[in-house]
Scaffold this motif. Structure first.
Motif, PDB file in Angstrom:
ATOM      1  N   GLY A  79       7.943  -1.111   1.098  1.00 44.21           N
ATOM      2  CA  GLY A  79       7.430  -1.730   2.308  1.00 44.21           C
ATOM      3  C   GLY A  79       7.012  -0.740   3.367  1.00 44.21           C
ATOM      4  N   LEU A  80       6.729   0.515   2.956  1.00 41.26           N
ATOM      5  CA  LEU A  80       6.319   1.523   3.937  1.00 41.26           C
ATOM      6  C   LEU A  80       4.798   1.671   3.915  1.00 41.26           C
ATOM      7  CD1 LEU A  80       9.009   4.154   2.936  1.00 41.26           C
ATOM      8  CD2 LEU A  80       9.087   2.601   4.901  1.00 41.26           C
ATOM      9  N   ARG A  81       4.262   2.288   4.967  1.00 45.90           N
ATOM     10  CA  ARG A  81       2.810   2.502   5.007  1.00 45.90           C
ATOM     11  C   ARG A  81       2.414   3.598   4.023  1.00 45.90           C
ATOM     12  NH1 ARG A  81      -0.750   1.986   9.441  1.00 45.90           N
ATOM     13  NH2 ARG A  81      -1.217   4.156   9.028  1.00 45.90           N
ATOM     14  N   THR A  82       1.314   3.388   3.300  1.00 43.14           N
ATOM     15  CA  THR A  82       0.870   4.405   2.345  1.00 43.14           C
ATOM     16  C   THR A  82      -0.136   5.334   3.016  1.00 43.14           C
ATOM     17  OG1 THR A  82      -0.894   2.976   1.579  1.00 43.14           O
ATOM     18  CG2 THR A  82       1.164   2.917   0.360  1.00 43.14           C
ATOM     19  N   TYR A  83      -0.264   6.512   2.436  1.00 38.93           N
ATOM     20  CA  TYR A  83      -1.276   7.468   2.946  1.00 38.93           C
ATOM     21  C   TYR A  83      -1.794   8.310   1.791  1.00 38.93           C
ATOM     22  CZ  TYR A  83       2.537  10.804   2.538  1.00 38.93           C
ATOM     23  OH  TYR A  83       3.557  11.583   2.047  1.00 38.93           O
TER      24      TYR A  83
END
Lengths: 615, 257, 184, 65
Positions: free
Chosen positions: A70-74
């Motif tokens: 559930g974390l932001r991807t980069y």
């Protein structure tokens, strides 16, 4: 800097994972009262953890793994050439990563072939001892198989399938990047096998030999299983891309033949690759867990391996050669300035090969001691596969007949595919026919035959594709004179080498031998010398490619006046491929049809889609 | 168009004639058994049948490249044949019947001769007059003349001696990994598998020995590791009387052991 | 990233693409499990070895029940009932663990060794399958955590649907493995 | 369009079939017949799961939402 960081972090986490695996094994083994370190078990678990670590570190964690929590991807972005060393979702970057990697592997494996021919110049042992010869031979085999499976599909397929169907990328860009970044560990594992004794069982790894041989077999097995994963996931990605991402108007009947060949190849990879992986998993379990798949004394059966293995490895030759056919037909149509002859039949031929490809595997086992009633059906099925293959020839020959043949290098390589495969196809009949195969099985006749089909059919197609799309990929033009020199040099020395090689096979020279009877010395010396010439021809190729990529003249957007979509955009293509999605109107190969266009870009001025070669 | 067709057919005919002539060349090792005669015959038949197919492709390729090819950019497009009419169907029918022909003759007919019964493996009847048990191991062979109680291996004058004009049945086993039992002069091979026995029958037809002709050798044809390439065993085919003598001469040595 | 740039002018049905991709992955896995099953029949024919039949039918019922609870979880989230979906998910995870323990118990008490043919295929097939079950439990736990943080809704719950599809697939594999190993 | 009712019906169907398979294995002695019956039983479980639980038809029909 970016590039270095990406790869270095992958290596770092990979090493951490590797030692984590070793540690876990040590703990479990220690608790159960064994030695903490067992070469095969520790390597296996270390590899699995190390592989995950490598993937995460090289960029998968940021781009993909974080999402699961559930974390932001980069994405790690890098400018210019450095993007080729990062975990990039762009299919064009991935295509070039594949292509360059596998050309390097191809040259390395070719060097292995040169060493083998050096040893075989004379009877007796000169350069190697038996052990070293077997190691080089096995490495040449498996590396070349990897090149043949992945160079065209992963390289040219990744680069051009989305462009040719008017898509902005593959269906699963992250999966695509994953398939490429599995390759470096595979290459590293295979290339390190000589340090653990070398694989002496060839690329086929038949048990019980592969169960009783050195620990390097474990590296081989793990590498090939990983490589199979690449192949399966890549195939899945292609199938979904081609089904769901075609530009509006691009119906199945208008799909370029190269895309069709990639589609069929991808199904092959998805359906059959598990065979090799399962076969090697069984070998691995026999080795590290003492299981009994292949040990006849405790109820196992060595023939089980051969069935499972050839269940993949015969379709694998179609995985290798169909992309070659696709490129050849593609190039032949554009450079004959004619529609692809009998397009529907050619597609039918490819699909027919897909259908029959899965039921012919046991023709590799006519002398294996399998039950006699299996010989007849597999003989019939194998001969039957010449019918769909014949349709590919129909398309090629019908297209060049009365054409306006433009004999540039891609066309020459495309025609050479047809020439070589005619020879490889005819010699195949001798091996499909049980009565002749009984003598020819496992001889140099087989070696000559499969080099004709795989090198002659696919590697020539690979070069056709590289020369054809070089201006598109790099924006620069290669040197035509050097390219033609490369073609004639390679074509002639290839044919001399492998045509002559049939003869020692009939005479009784079996394959995979470090030494042979003296009576075959002259012919082997001849084959070796022409093989060295064949090897030398790639120096011209490499020089031409490297020099032209850096210093070559800037290419036009569509130097071949071709009609397919990839040529209607700038070279090299922009990151987003198309400023707006193309709309497909007509057939891609309608040369000589007045007023016909393949694709238009609504909104922009309608581009002349390459028709009417002479404007 | 008609002119081109006639010219291309002429090229095809000439190439085929050349090819078939070359195919008559003696490409084969020494013939030592009736199976070898059959192999050579079927091989020739396949060359004769395959040559026109091969030369057809070559003829069309060369004709088109020479007559229609140019190194400069063509100034116009070619005629827009799509190949949707009769042509592809005729092609399909022709290639289909060719494939069917090869399947039946020499494919299935040859196979029927090769496997006269379910367990036999080899041309001709399987009513063998001599049975030799062969055991492959890394990296040599043991030959056991079961009826006479004679065993030949590395230690005792390593040589497989066979009588001429005799149906010989080999029963083949392996003690470690997979090997393959192959005698080039007989054109027959079958794998030696651990855990099961495979069979192969030959009928010897000519005298010969390894010292004169290396087609008379047993060669392991399945990669078996380190010394695979030297896993050979000399073969000598002798007149029947001489064979009986040889067998007798071996007996005391065998019992003495 | 490239896909995101283009979403504006390429309205591909991304959910459908993901769903079809997952199905192709299952298809590919089917071949893997199919080959393992073929190996079992190749080595053993259709002969049955002695196994604990009560345990077999027990763990099979448990895994099949977990498939039903997984379906209930998906249905609940499709109706925006997050709390209910959470309970069904946790139930599925629990049943998955019970199944895994059942297999582990069978391993510990098996009357045959892995050094003989039936033991080889039995341990390999159940082992590869149990690996899939455990990874399925892991994935279910991950989506359960995100569900707890309030991430999914009836409009957007692909990670739940995909994971549950995977769970059903693993269940189907066992439905084939169970008769192959215990009943045939 | 997931419906709870389908879930309960399927639960009963699957558990009944498992019981049937189990009984076949215990009481049918003819090997080939047992094999064939079990094959049928297995597919009777797998196909409904693929259809009702895994929504296979959404691949070609599209999502229902």
């Amino acid at each position: 800097m970016y590039a270095l960081f990406s790869v270095a972090s992958g290596l770092g986490t990979g090493l951490i994972g590797f030692y984590l695996g070793l540690g876990l094994v040590a703990i479990v083994r220690g608790l159960t009262g064994h030695d903490a370190y067992d070469e095969q078990v520790s390597i296996t678990f270390g590899y699995v953890f190390g592989l995950i670590g490598w993937l995460m570190g090289v960029g998968m964690w940021g781009a993909w793994g974080r999402e699961w929590f559930g974390l932001r991807t980069y994405w790690r972005k890098a400018p210019g050439w450095q993007r080729y060393f990062t975990f990039s979702p762009d299919h064009k970057v991935i295509g070039l990563q594949y292509l360059v990697t596998f050309i390097i592997v191809f040259l390395l494996a070719g060097l292995g072939a040169m060493l083998m021919r050096w040893e075989l110049m004379e009877s007796g042992m000169q350069l190697f001892n038996h052990d070293q010869y077997n190691a080089v031979m096995g490495l040449h085999g498996i590396l070349m198989v990897a090149v043949a499976v992945a160079a065209v599909v992963g390289g040219l397929g990744n680069y051009f399938v989305p462009l040719m169907i008017g898509a902005e990328d593959m269906a699963f860009p992250r999966l695509n990047a994953l398939t490429y970044w599995l390759i470096p560990p595979v290459a590293a594992m295979l290339l390190s096998t000589p340090f653990l004794g070398g694989i002496e069982h060839g690329w086929t790894a038949y048990p019980p030999l592969s169960v009783v041989t050195d620990s390097s077999q474990v590296l081989f097995g793990l590498a090939v299983i990983t490589f199979g994963l690449t192949s399966i996931l890549g195939g899945l990605n292609f199938i979904i891309t081609i089904i769901y991402m075609r530009a509006p108007g691009l119906t199945w009947g208008k799909l370029p033949i190269f895309v069709w060949s990639m589609f069929v190849t991808s199904w092959m990879a998805l359906l059959y690759t598990q065979g090799f992986a399962v076969a090697l998993l069984m070998v691995l379990l026999d080795r590290i867990a003492g299981m009994s798949f292949f040990n006849a004394e405790t109820g196992g059966d060595p023939l089980l391996y051969q069935h499972v293995f050839w269940f993949y490895s015969h379709p694998a030759v179609y995985i290798m050669v169909l992309p070659g056919f696709g490129i050849a037909l593609e190039v032949i149509s554009h450079f004959s300035r004619k529609p692809l002859f009998a397009y529907r039949y050619a597609v039918g031929g490819l699909l027919g090969i897909l259908g029959l490809g899965g039921v012919v595997w046991a023709h590799h086992m006519f002398t294996s001691g399998m039950p006699n009633y299996l010989h007849g059906p597999f003989l019939v099925a194998t001969e039957a596969i010449s019918i769909p293959t014949g349709l590919v020839f129909l398309a090629a020959l019908g297209t060049i007949w009365m054409g306006r043949l433009w004999l540039r290098t891609p066309m020459l390589f495309g025609l050479a595919v047809i020439f070589n495969f005619a020879c490889g196809g005819v010699t195949g009949i001798f091996l499909a026919d049980v009565p002749t195969d009984i003598h020819l099985q496992d001889t140099y006749f087989v070696v000559a035959h499969f080099h004709y089909t795989i090198v002659g059919g696919e590697i020539f197609g690979l070069f056709a594709g590289i020369y054809y799309w070089f201006p598109k990929m790099t924006g620069r033009m290669y040197n035509e004179k050097l390219a033609q020199l490369h073609f004639w040099w390679m074509f002639i020395s290839f044919n001399v080498t492998f045509f002559v090689m049939h003869w020692p096979g009939i005479q009784g020279m079996n394959r995979r031998i470090a030494d042979y009877p003296e009576s075959l010395e002259n012919v082997n010396l001849f084959v070796s010398i022409s093989a060295f010439l064949l090897g030398a021809s790639f120096i011209v190729f490499v020089y031409n490619m490297v020099y032209s990529w850096i210093r070559g003249p800037v290419a036009e957007a569509n130097p071949w006046a071709a009609r397919t979509i990839e040529w209607q955009i700038p070279s090299p293509p922009p990151v987003e491929n198309f400023p707006e999605p193309p709309l497909v109107k007509g057939h891609p190969y309608d040369y000589g049809v007045p007023g016909s266009v393949h694709a238009v870009f609504p909104g922009a001025a309608t581009l002349p889609a390459g028709g009417g070669g002479g404007q | 168009m008609r002119r081109h067709v006639i010219a291309a057919v002429a090229v095809w005919v000439v190439l085929t004639a050349i090819g078939e002539t070359l195919a008559l060349a003696d490409l084969y090792p020494t013939v030592g058994s009736s199976e070898a005669e059959d192999f050579d015959r079927i091989f020739r038949i396949l060359i004769v049948m395959g040559m026109p197919v091969f030369t057809f492709v070559i003829a069309v390729l060369f004709y088109c490249v020479i007559r229609f090819g140019s190194f400069g950019k063509p100034s116009e497009d070619g005629p827009a044949y799509r190949g949707a009419g009769l042509g592809p169907r005729v092609w399909l029918a022709v290639t289909g019947s060719l494939a069917l022909t090869v399947m039946i003759f020499p494919g299935l007919t040859g196979l029927a001769e090769l496997q006269p019964d379910k367990s036999g493996y080899g041309w001709g009847e399987s009513n063998a007059e001599l049975v030799v048990r062969v055991v492959g191991f890394r990296w040599s062979w043991t030959m056991e003349y079961a009826d006479a109680g004679v065993t030949v291996s590395t230690a005792q004058g390593k040589e497989l001696v066979l009588p001429v004009d005799t149906h010989v049945k080999f029963e083949i086993e392996s003690t470690d990994v997979i090997h393959s039992f192959w005698i080039p002069a007989f054109r027959m091979k079958i794998d030696a598998l651990p855990g099961r026995t495979t069979h192969m029958t030959v009928k010897t037809t000519a005298l010969g020995r390894f010292e004169d002709d290396d087609a008379y050798r047993v060669q392991c044809a399945e990669l078996c590791g380190l010394d695979h390439s030297t896993m050979t065993f000399p073969v000598r085919v002798v007149p029947r009387a001489e064979f009986e003598q040889w067998l007798q001469s071996q007996k005391p040595a065998a019992t003495a052991q | 990233m490239a896909a995101a740039t283009h979403a504006a002018h390429a309205p591909h049905d991304t959910l459908r693409i993901k769903r079809a991709g997952l199905w192709l992955f299952f298809f590919s896995e089917t071949i893997l499990f199919g080959l393992l099953m073929s190996a079992r029949f190749f080595l053993e024919g259709i002969e049955r070895e002695h196994l604990d039949q009560a345990l077999g039918v027990g763990i099979t019922s448990i895994l099949v029940t977990s498939s039903v609870t997984a379906y209930m979880a998906e249905t609940a989230i499709e109706h925006d009932r997050r709390g209910e979906a959470m309970w069904w998910l946790l139930g599925t995870i629990a049943l998955g663990f019970v199944f895994a323990f059942g297999v582990g118990y069978e391993w510990a008490t098996a009357e045959f060794s892995r050094h003989e043919a039936f033991g080889t295929v039995f341990f390999t097939m159940t082992g590869v399958h149990a690996g899939h079950v455990l990874s399925g439990v892991g994935l279910l736990a991950l989506v359960a955590i995100q569900l707890g943080r309030g991430r999914f809704s009836s409009k957007e719950h692909w990670p739940i649907s995909g994971t549950i599809m995977y769970w059903h697939f693993v269940d189907i594999v066992w439905i084939f493995f169970y008769p192959t190993l215990y009943l045939v | 369009m997931g419906s709870y009712r389908i879930g309960w019906i399927m639960a009963v169907w699957l558990l009944v079939l498992i019981a049937v398979d189990f009984s076949i294995a215990q009481w049918v002695d003819h090997k080939q017949l047992r094999f064939s019956l079990l094959t049928i039983g297995t597919f009777a479980e797998a196909v409904p799961i693929a259809y009702y639980f895994m929504h296979i038809s959404r691949v070609w029909r599209g999502e229902v939402h």
